[in-house]
Design an enzyme around this catalytic site. Structure first.
Site, PDB file in Angstrom:
ATOM      1  N   ARG A   1       0.772  -1.244   0.000  1.00 25.09           N
ATOM      2  CA  ARG A   1       0.000   0.000   0.000  1.00 25.09           C
ATOM      3  C   ARG A   1       0.796   1.283   0.000  1.00 25.09           C
ATOM      4  O   ARG A   1       0.390   2.265  -0.604  1.00 25.09           O
ATOM      5  CB  ARG A   1      -0.855   0.027   1.266  1.00 25.09           C
ATOM      6  CG  ARG A   1      -2.070  -0.739   1.050  1.00 25.09           C
ATOM      7  CD  ARG A   1      -2.945  -0.673   2.227  1.00 25.09           C
ATOM      8  NE  ARG A   1      -3.852  -1.784   2.026  1.00 25.09           N
ATOM      9  CZ  ARG A   1      -4.677  -2.258   2.910  1.00 25.09           C
ATOM     10  NH1 ARG A   1      -4.738  -1.684   4.085  1.00 25.09           N
ATOM     11  NH2 ARG A   1      -5.441  -3.264   2.642  1.00 25.09           N
TER      12      ARG A   1
ATOM     13  N   HIS B   1      -6.313   5.379   6.417  1.00 28.70           N
ATOM     14  CA  HIS B   1      -7.008   4.101   6.588  1.00 28.70           C
ATOM     15  C   HIS B   1      -6.676   3.396   7.906  1.00 28.70           C
ATOM     16  O   HIS B   1      -7.548   2.837   8.546  1.00 28.70           O
ATOM     17  CB  HIS B   1      -6.624   3.200   5.412  1.00 28.70           C
ATOM     18  CG  HIS B   1      -7.300   1.877   5.390  1.00 28.70           C
ATOM     19  ND1 HIS B   1      -8.662   1.741   5.269  1.00 28.70           N
ATOM     20  CD2 HIS B   1      -6.798   0.597   5.463  1.00 28.70           C
ATOM     21  CE1 HIS B   1      -8.982   0.453   5.258  1.00 28.70           C
ATOM     22  NE2 HIS B   1      -7.880  -0.251   5.386  1.00 28.70           N
TER      23      HIS B   1
HETATM   24  P1  FAD Z   1     -12.673  -1.011  16.302  1.00 27.21           P
HETATM   25  O1  FAD Z   1     -13.275  -2.122  15.568  1.00 27.21           O
HETATM   26  O2  FAD Z   1     -12.563   0.284  15.603  1.00 27.21           O
HETATM   27  O3  FAD Z   1     -13.521  -0.774  17.639  1.00 27.21           O
HETATM   28  C1  FAD Z   1     -13.287   0.376  18.431  1.00 27.21           C
HETATM   29  C2  FAD Z   1     -14.292   0.397  19.551  1.00 27.21           C
HETATM   30  O4  FAD Z   1     -13.858   1.306  20.541  1.00 27.21           O
HETATM   31  C3  FAD Z   1     -15.687   0.861  19.163  1.00 27.21           C
HETATM   32  O5  FAD Z   1     -16.624   0.051  19.829  1.00 27.21           O
HETATM   33  C4  FAD Z   1     -15.779   2.271  19.724  1.00 27.21           C
HETATM   34  O6  FAD Z   1     -17.081   2.690  20.066  1.00 27.21           O
HETATM   35  C5  FAD Z   1     -14.942   2.098  20.963  1.00 27.21           C
HETATM   36  N1  FAD Z   1     -14.413   3.349  21.496  1.00 27.21           N
HETATM   37  C6  FAD Z   1     -13.472   4.165  20.972  1.00 27.21           C
HETATM   38  N2  FAD Z   1     -13.243   5.196  21.794  1.00 27.21           N
HETATM   39  C7  FAD Z   1     -14.066   5.039  22.858  1.00 27.21           C
HETATM   40  C8  FAD Z   1     -14.313   5.774  24.037  1.00 27.21           C
HETATM   41  N3  FAD Z   1     -13.662   6.916  24.313  1.00 27.21           N
HETATM   42  N4  FAD Z   1     -15.240   5.307  24.905  1.00 27.21           N
HETATM   43  C9  FAD Z   1     -15.938   4.161  24.653  1.00 27.21           C
HETATM   44  N5  FAD Z   1     -15.742   3.425  23.571  1.00 27.21           N
HETATM   45  C10 FAD Z   1     -14.810   3.855  22.685  1.00 27.21           C
HETATM   46  N6  FAD Z   1      -8.387  -4.926   8.426  1.00 27.21           N
HETATM   47  C11 FAD Z   1      -8.192  -6.181   7.973  1.00 27.21           C
HETATM   48  O7  FAD Z   1      -7.436  -6.945   8.583  1.00 27.21           O
HETATM   49  N7  FAD Z   1      -8.858  -6.602   6.872  1.00 27.21           N
HETATM   50  C12 FAD Z   1      -9.710  -5.820   6.166  1.00 27.21           C
HETATM   51  O8  FAD Z   1     -10.302  -6.248   5.193  1.00 27.21           O
HETATM   52  C13 FAD Z   1      -9.902  -4.489   6.601  1.00 27.21           C
HETATM   53  N8  FAD Z   1     -10.707  -3.638   5.925  1.00 27.21           N
HETATM   54  C14 FAD Z   1     -10.953  -2.405   6.427  1.00 27.21           C
HETATM   55  C15 FAD Z   1     -11.852  -1.574   5.783  1.00 27.21           C
HETATM   56  C16 FAD Z   1     -12.180  -0.346   6.324  1.00 27.21           C
HETATM   57  C17 FAD Z   1     -13.157   0.546   5.613  1.00 27.21           C
HETATM   58  C18 FAD Z   1     -11.585   0.070   7.533  1.00 27.21           C
HETATM   59  C19 FAD Z   1     -11.935   1.397   8.148  1.00 27.21           C
HETATM   60  C20 FAD Z   1     -10.654  -0.738   8.172  1.00 27.21           C
HETATM   61  C21 FAD Z   1     -10.331  -1.976   7.632  1.00 27.21           C
HETATM   62  N9  FAD Z   1      -9.422  -2.816   8.255  1.00 27.21           N
HETATM   63  C22 FAD Z   1      -9.224  -4.084   7.774  1.00 27.21           C
HETATM   64  C23 FAD Z   1      -8.806  -2.444   9.528  1.00 27.21           C
HETATM   65  C24 FAD Z   1      -9.575  -3.133  10.674  1.00 27.21           C
HETATM   66  O9  FAD Z   1     -10.950  -3.113  10.373  1.00 27.21           O
HETATM   67  C25 FAD Z   1      -9.355  -2.451  11.996  1.00 27.21           C
HETATM   68  O10 FAD Z   1      -7.997  -2.236  12.224  1.00 27.21           O
HETATM   69  C26 FAD Z   1      -9.887  -3.313  13.140  1.00 27.21           C
HETATM   70  O11 FAD Z   1     -11.214  -3.678  12.878  1.00 27.21           O
HETATM   71  C27 FAD Z   1      -9.799  -2.558  14.443  1.00 27.21           C
HETATM   72  O12 FAD Z   1     -10.469  -3.307  15.423  1.00 27.21           O
HETATM   73  P2  FAD Z   1     -10.463  -2.802  16.915  1.00 27.21           P
HETATM   74  O13 FAD Z   1     -11.257  -3.794  17.680  1.00 27.21           O
HETATM   75  O14 FAD Z   1      -9.086  -2.499  17.335  1.00 27.21           O
HETATM   76  O15 FAD Z   1     -11.235  -1.382  16.846  1.00 27.21           O
HETATM   77  C1  SIN Z   2      -7.153  -4.016   4.953  1.00 25.64           C
HETATM   78  O1  SIN Z   2      -7.214  -2.857   5.339  1.00 25.64           O
HETATM   79  O2  SIN Z   2      -6.450  -4.856   5.514  1.00 25.64           O
HETATM   80  C2  SIN Z   2      -7.921  -4.480   3.763  1.00 25.64           C
HETATM   81  C3  SIN Z   2      -8.820  -3.442   3.312  1.00 25.64           C
HETATM   82  C4  SIN Z   2      -9.251  -3.750   1.930  1.00 25.64           C
HETATM   83  O3  SIN Z   2     -10.226  -4.486   1.796  1.00 25.64           O
HETATM   84  O4  SIN Z   2      -8.608  -3.247   1.017  1.00 25.64           O
END
Ligand code: FAD
Ligand code: SIN
Length: 528
Positions: free
Chosen positions: A294, A355
């Site tokens: 990327r 991202h």
């Molecule tokens: P999140 O899933 O973001 O959860 C964060 C949580 O914290 C939420 O519930 C929120 O409400 C809570 N929170 C935050 N601050 C507070 C606060 N102050 N008080 C209370 N609650 C709070 N990764 C891959 O591996 N494969 C993919 O295909 C992929 N595609 C993606 C596509 C998109 C459009 C995006 C945006 C990301 C993608 N990613 C992908 C990255 C991946 O989705 C994220 O890195 C991962 O889901 C993060 O998970 P997490 O549990 O750390 O945080």
């Molecule tokens: C990723 O962020 O790991 C994948 C996101 C995508 O589907 O391109």
């Protein structure tokens, strides 16, 4: 005031997989515990829900752990922590089987074997996916799993404002103090407007990304770096914050926030990056063409846009088998159609957008931060897996593996955790409800502009110096506003975003070589 054994801040893949495991462990050992999961809006509004491409795992016979390790290190420009890379890659199949056991569906081929996709930087097919809505499927299955455990209570619309440490008991805490302890968090109940004290023996930060410090991002509005900022203010150590991943292909829609993602899997499927006149350009940048990692693709697009004075380039999928494309990418196809793009006839206009945050709160191989009884998992944490650039689809995997690691460590250390008496209630004496919301909106706009213009894909010393001066002023103005205001989510989120932006900038200014996602054109030639 509520008191819990385990407090989990965040309901994405990191928070939910940890909570489910902790609950299951104590059920199996027949012990009563209380687990609170708090989330700032509804439970499923997370970065996790928007993940499209999938989750990386060595599954195919042609593939090997060594190849996945190599690809991860290669994307990360070699500064990954190899020990962590090995752990994540080798434990992936076990963690994926658990997700499947919780009820997560992944697409299969007609013969019944899992359909493995390919994405940028991967040398083999190893991405398990559910159409182009993998994250929503994982989030659904995890929420269902969590709801099966009576010991877990989910608090929606609760916003964590500040961590509780000895600081709240009047102790002076120094940055590298090695005996800081976390006892939970002050949490704003958004329905009552009151700040409540959530005391907990063990706290997990699973607060996700930071996308909203930038003008354009694929992240939903919840991604404001709250966990990183709270940990930093409590003297938690953060690493690698300069490595901001810009996804090369978000759909170009001027002024739209968040930006809609056109998954990298579309390029894995055969999509080709082009100019409006149909000419290709990736051959000038990398032999892997549109499927290079990327950082390389995003910089190539940025450079082509600047060279040609255009706002976007195109992704061409017109030559792909439409039926198969539709089967694999129904969500993307429909979204494009809704915005007037028929992918059979039209090329898709795409532009890079923020991202993913590769850095975050420093944790060890068990998800432990430098603050006792405080863990961090998922996008808010820096485990060392990604190095200077994350390999596609490695982040859902990292969250699942480290959710497990943190659970193991937290239940093992649970007996030693004690909450001291005398932790005060939240003190908001002397504060009032701010009347000028316009200040917060304008300051957010300013912050977005500073970060996007001066600390984006390509940086220079002069741009970063300008950003630093502007950010200092913004920080000062906002701290004044914060001190005199009753807490509200917009004010706290802006405070957190300013803190996080400062960390990104400080680490970007300190980095003396071009590596992975950090590119300073004043350092061309220094490992670039
Ligand atoms: P999140 O899933 O973001 O959860 C964060 C949580 O914290 C939420 O519930 C929120 O409400 C809570 N929170 C935050 N601050 C507070 C606060 N102050 N008080 C209370 N609650 C709070 N990764 C891959 O591996 N494969 C993919 O295909 C992929 N595609 C993606 C596509 C998109 C459009 C995006 C945006 C990301 C993608 N990613 C992908 C990255 C991946 O989705 C994220 O890195 C991962 O889901 C993060 O998970 P997490 O549990 O750390 O945080
Ligand atoms: C990723 O962020 O790991 C994948 C996101 C995508 O589907 O391109």
């Amino acid at each position: 005031m509520p008191q819990f054994d385990f407090l989990v801040i965040g309901s994405g893949i990191a928070g939910l997989s940890y909570a489910a495991k902790v609950a299951r462990y104590f059920e199996q050992t027949q012990q009563d515990v209380s687990i609170a999961v708090i989330t700032k809006v509804q439970a499923d509004e997370t970065n996790t829900k928007y993940a499209q491409g999938g989750i990386a795992v060595v599954w195919a016979e042609s593939d090997s752990f060594e190849k996945h390790i190599h690809d991860t290190m290669d994307a990360g420009d070699g500064i990954n922590n190899r020990e962590i890379v090995e752990i994540v890659v080798k434990e992936a199949p076990e963690r994926i089987m658990e997700l499947i056991d919780y009820g997560t569906r992944f697409d299969k081929e007609h013969g019944g074997a899992y359909d493995l996709a390919k994405e940028g930087g991967h040398s083999d097919h190893r991405i398990l996916h559910f159409k182009d809505i993998t994250g929503a499927e994982i989030e659904r299955a995890l929420l269902a799993e969590v709801s099966r455990h009576k010991s877990i209570q989910i608090f929606t619309h609760y916003y964590a404002v500040e961590l509780i440490t000895q600081h709240q008991l009047g102790a002076t805490i120094y940055r590298y103090h090695d005996d800081i302890k976390c006892f939970g968090a002050y949490v704003l109940n958004r329905k009552t407007g009151q700040v409540e004290k959530f005391l907990a023996k063990t706290t997990l930060l699973a607060t996700g990304g930071i996308g909203n410090i930038y003008q354009s991002t694929t992240n939903p509005t919840i991604a404001t770096g709250d966990g990183i900022a709270m940990a930093y203010r409590s003297k938690g150590i953060c690493d690698n914050m300069e490595f901001i991943q810009f996804h090369p292909t978000s759909l170009y829609q001027q002024g739209k926030k968040p930006s809609f993602l056109i998954s990298e899997a579309v390029r894995g499927f055969g999509g080709i990056l082009k100019h409006e006149d149909g000419s290709t350009f990736m051959e000038h940048y990398d032999e892997r063409l549109s499927l290079a990692p990327r950082d390389i693709v995003a910089r190539a697009i940025d450079s082509e846009m600047k060279k040609n004075g255009v706002d976007h380039v195109y992704l061409d999928v017109r030559h792909c088998d439409y039926d198969k494309f539709l089967e694999h990418f129904p969500n993307i196809t429909q979204y494009c159609l809704d915005t007037g793009i028929d992918i059979r006839k039209d090329m898709i206009p795409v532009v890079p957008a923020q991202h993913y945050m590769c850095g975050g709160i420093r944790v060890d191989a068990h998800g432990k931060t430098n603050i006792n009884f405080l863990y961090a998992v998922g996008e808010c944490a820096c485990t060392g897996l990604h190095g200077a650039n994350r390999l596609a689809s490695n982040s859902l995997l990292e969250a699942a593996v480290f959710g497990h690691k943190a659970y193991e460590s937290a239940v093992a250390g649970f007996a030693g955790a004690v909450i001291p008496d005398g932790i005060p209630e939240w003190d908001d004496s002397g504060t009032t409800h701010p009347e000028e919301h316009v200040l917060v909106t304008e300051m957010t706009r300013e912050l977005n502009s500073i970060m996007s213009n001066y600390v984006g894909i390509v940086r220079t010393n002069r741009r970063m110096k300008r950003a630093y001066d502007r950010l200092e002023l913004l920080h000062k103005e906002h701290e004044e506003l914060y001190k005199e205001s009753k807490v509200s989510v917009p004010i706290c989120e802006l405070r957190n975003m300013i803190n996080v932006a400062y960390l990104v900038l400080k680490m970007a200014m300190a980095r003396r070589e071009n590596i992975g996602l950090h590119f300073n054109s004043d350092h061309v030639g220094d490992r670039s």
